[in-house]
Design a protein around this motif. Structure first.
Motif, PDB file in Angstrom:
ATOM      1  N   VAL A 111      -2.114   4.838  11.477  1.00 27.28           N
ATOM      2  CA  VAL A 111      -2.217   4.291  10.116  1.00 27.28           C
ATOM      3  C   VAL A 111      -0.837   4.239   9.463  1.00 27.28           C
ATOM      4  CG1 VAL A 111      -3.022   4.889   7.798  1.00 27.28           C
ATOM      5  CG2 VAL A 111      -4.636   4.846   9.713  1.00 27.28           C
ATOM      6  N   ARG A 162      -2.594  -7.792   8.899  1.00 25.67           N
ATOM      7  CA  ARG A 162      -3.246  -6.618   8.317  1.00 25.67           C
ATOM      8  C   ARG A 162      -4.668  -6.449   8.855  1.00 25.67           C
ATOM      9  NH1 ARG A 162      -2.710  -4.590   2.719  1.00 25.67           N
ATOM     10  NH2 ARG A 162      -0.521  -4.603   2.125  1.00 25.67           N
TER      11      ARG A 162
ATOM     12  N   ARG B 162      -9.198  -4.362   0.311  1.00 25.53           N
ATOM     13  CA  ARG B 162      -8.615  -3.940   1.585  1.00 25.53           C
ATOM     14  C   ARG B 162      -7.235  -3.327   1.393  1.00 25.53           C
ATOM     15  NH1 ARG B 162      -9.144  -6.661   6.857  1.00 25.53           N
ATOM     16  NH2 ARG B 162     -11.297  -7.294   7.187  1.00 25.53           N
ATOM     17  N   ASP B 163      -6.452  -3.909   0.497  1.00 25.28           N
ATOM     18  CA  ASP B 163      -5.111  -3.379   0.262  1.00 25.28           C
ATOM     19  C   ASP B 163      -5.190  -1.964  -0.301  1.00 25.28           C
ATOM     20  OD1 ASP B 163      -2.192  -3.657   0.035  1.00 25.28           O
ATOM     21  OD2 ASP B 163      -2.561  -3.598  -2.116  1.00 25.28           O
ATOM     22  N   PHE B 166      -6.270   0.393   2.427  1.00 21.60           N
ATOM     23  CA  PHE B 166      -5.104   0.544   3.303  1.00 21.60           C
ATOM     24  C   PHE B 166      -4.166   1.610   2.739  1.00 21.60           C
ATOM     25  CE2 PHE B 166      -0.683  -1.098   3.223  1.00 21.60           C
ATOM     26  CZ  PHE B 166      -0.364  -1.241   4.568  1.00 21.60           C
ATOM     27  N   ALA B 169      -5.793   5.106   2.990  1.00 19.68           N
ATOM     28  CA  ALA B 169      -5.757   5.658   4.351  1.00 19.68           C
ATOM     29  C   ALA B 169      -4.368   6.207   4.673  1.00 19.68           C
ATOM     30  CB  ALA B 169      -6.153   4.585   5.366  1.00 19.68           C
ATOM     31  N   TRP B 170      -3.353   5.492   4.228  1.00 20.72           N
ATOM     32  CA  TRP B 170      -1.975   5.960   4.471  1.00 20.72           C
ATOM     33  C   TRP B 170      -1.742   7.306   3.792  1.00 20.72           C
ATOM     34  CZ3 TRP B 170       2.321   6.407   1.003  1.00 20.72           C
ATOM     35  CH2 TRP B 170       3.535   6.659   1.637  1.00 20.72           C
TER      36      TRP B 170
END
Lengths: 369, 369
Positions: A111, A162, B162-163, B166, B169-170
């Motif tokens: 990730v 992405r 989604r961004d 994302f 998750a990071w």
């Protein structure tokens, strides 16, 4: 070459003879393929994308040019070249970072890496990736892609990449947790693992197809895109089965998913896998025809492109040594290796009913009753 | 209420008095805020989004309506309501799944959850999430959002969500690995953790702003979007500092990142954090003015919306009990709690030089020389 032919090596659980493929779509290949391949090889060598001669041989064995020129048989050669280079880079990334099959690779690490890749594509000079040939090649691609595309096209590339990274992280998370996805989960998310949106972004860009946003993002066209990505994904699962059957963890593919689902052997699950694939293919053809009836000219070109994406992928994988002489069985790729697949004119499962999977029901719902 | 006032509870390392905010943008609030809040509360109660009265009080203490009505002070009330409801849902998700501060939460688990959310938004009926109020509320939102938006607008929502996932998750991956990001990594990825694109998607939708794609996705406008998201993120870090300072792992925020960078205490890092924030704010104002000079009418509206995003977020967090009477110090939220912030007319750091961070250099490069 003294490498033995494929058929004398250890057979995968599903055998060396794949069931005949149902794909009533005319194949085509870009006329610039040969010169594009030469340019692509010059590029991978310039950047030293592969560490040594053996890795280089396997890199070329991806047949990235053939893949790209079959799924995009028309269009601008400079943009098509960029897609070929992206594919070389992506295969190197996949084999080195994402899909090593090692349970030691953590999702957290992937990730983090993915976030760096996504952001470096969006923010030139962000320098979030360590030094090395893979990074240098990536930076070259980013700059050239930005220069060659309009802002809207570039956005398709960033969102497409992405989406692919998103799928790769999901797959890695399952590997880390030792989870074989359920059929429903797999059907739902598999098109992202395959990088469907990334490949189709390039198909639009290289062919200069400009579908108005409200057509491209309409329910039926998005469903059709996922359906096409599913067919390509399942086909990839069949061609990749041998390649990945000696990994530390059982590979996530439609055969193993169905073997778990039906509590049967992979060999027995193969028939079910082809049935799922063929029913999805039948839906693709029906839904595409329906959409075409009221489509504008650019959307019609996209519908055509989706067909090339499916048939081109099969033709490519059939003859790519990456799949036809897999690395877990061969020290170096076998030139001319082929799965020697056969074709059939009808689906193995002619049912037009929706797959009994919640994630797929919406796709079938797009069909006018 | 017998809860003691904020100032008598354990002070966070950066104190209870935040440095004055530099934000020369006129605030505004949507005139429908009061009736929208009533409708939003009816919705969270209808779906039983909160398990009990205390959780419900903290859910309302997010002041999701105030947030939404400040960053989107004009526009369609029905669409604005949807954004308010999404924020209630997102805060519940954040507190229950993403940002629990527990090292036991694995990135693999979060990535799997995120994939389900993203796909259920894109594929109605996919049913990839378990039963429960959070899922039921989500399904309601998905259906209503799809019905209320054009395909292009809906795509903004899906890509925006989604961004945000994302970024989440990071952040989770760093928590799992016990990593405090470097300043460069943090600056690069922080706008995604904040859900910048998701909030701005709704700002466009509710206000009916239709920026042509090649303007919206142009380098300078994308840079400006990230810059706005950065300012909001750093401000959020300051207002959230107390709220998250008793977690199992040290929270990732601009103060702790700079404390690591400069090897100093959080209190000492606070000044550096405000300097980074103010220089980013100065860039926002300069770049926005530059873009405005040649912008079309819809892009001008978007530039205005970015300003509301920044100033609205400050006004909201200043008076939201979620931040002003944090849950790690109060059993229930304190009505009327406020950070009582002050303002300043000039940046603490007037430098117009780029931040010495590779990830940010491109933003400054957008300025005409």
């Amino acid at each position: 070459m003294t490498t033995p032919p494929v058929t004398t090596t250890r057979a995968p659980a599903i055998g060396w003879q794949l069931p005949p493929f149902y794909c009533p779509i005319e194949p085509a290949v870009h006329p610039g393929a040969a010169r594009l391949e030469a340019r692509a090889i010059a590029w991978v060598d310039e950047f030293g994308l592969y560490e040594n001669a053996v890795d280089r041989a396997w890199g070329l064995a991806t047949h990235s040019t053939d893949f790209s020129c079959r799924i995009i048989p028309h269009g601008d050669e400079e943009k098509l070249l960029l897609f070929i280079l992206w594919n070389h880079w992506a295969f190197a990334l996949d084999d080195n970072v994402h899909d090593t099959g090692s349970a030691a690779t953590t999702t957290a690490g992937i990730v983090d890496f993915n976030a760096r890749v996504a952001r470096c594509l969006e923010t030139p000079g962000a320098a979030l990736l360590g030094a090395g040939p893979l990074t240098a090649a990536f930076e070259d691609l980013v700059g050239r892609t930005r220069a060659a595309t309009t802002p809207v096209q570039f956005r398709l590339v960033t969102e497409g990449l992405r989406d692919w990274l998103f799928g790769a992280a999901w797959q890695a998370g399952n590997t880390e947790r030792g989870i074989m996805p359920t059929l429903s989960d797999y059907v739902a998310i598999r098109p992202s693992v395959n990088g469907t949106r990334f490949s189709l972004a390039w198909s639009l860009i290289a062919q200069g197809i400009e579908v108005p946003g409200d057509e491209l993002y309409s329910d039926s066209v998005q469903a059709l895109t996922d359906v096409a990505g599913s067919v390509v994904s399942y086909d990839n699962d069949l061609f990749s089965y041998a390649k990945e059957d000696s990994q530390q963890t059982l590979e996530q593919n439609i055969v193993n998913v169905l073997a778990q689902h039906h509590r049967c052997s992979p060999q027995e699950a193969l028939r079910a896998a082809v049935a799922v694939r063929d029913r999805t293919m039948v839906l693709f053809l029906r839904l595409r025809e329906q959409i075409a009836r009221s489509a504008g000219p650019e959307l019609l070109r996209y519908l055509e492109a989706l067909g090339h994406y499916i048939v081109g992928s099969i033709q490519w994988m059939n003859a790519a040594p990456r799949y036809a002489s897999p690395r877990n069985r061969h020290i170096v790729p076998v030139p001319g290796a082929s799965w020697n697949i056969t074709w059939r004119d009808t689906p193995t499962d002619p049912s037009t009913d929706p797959l009994p999977v919640p994630a797929a029901a919406w796709w079938w719902k797009q069909l006018a009753t």
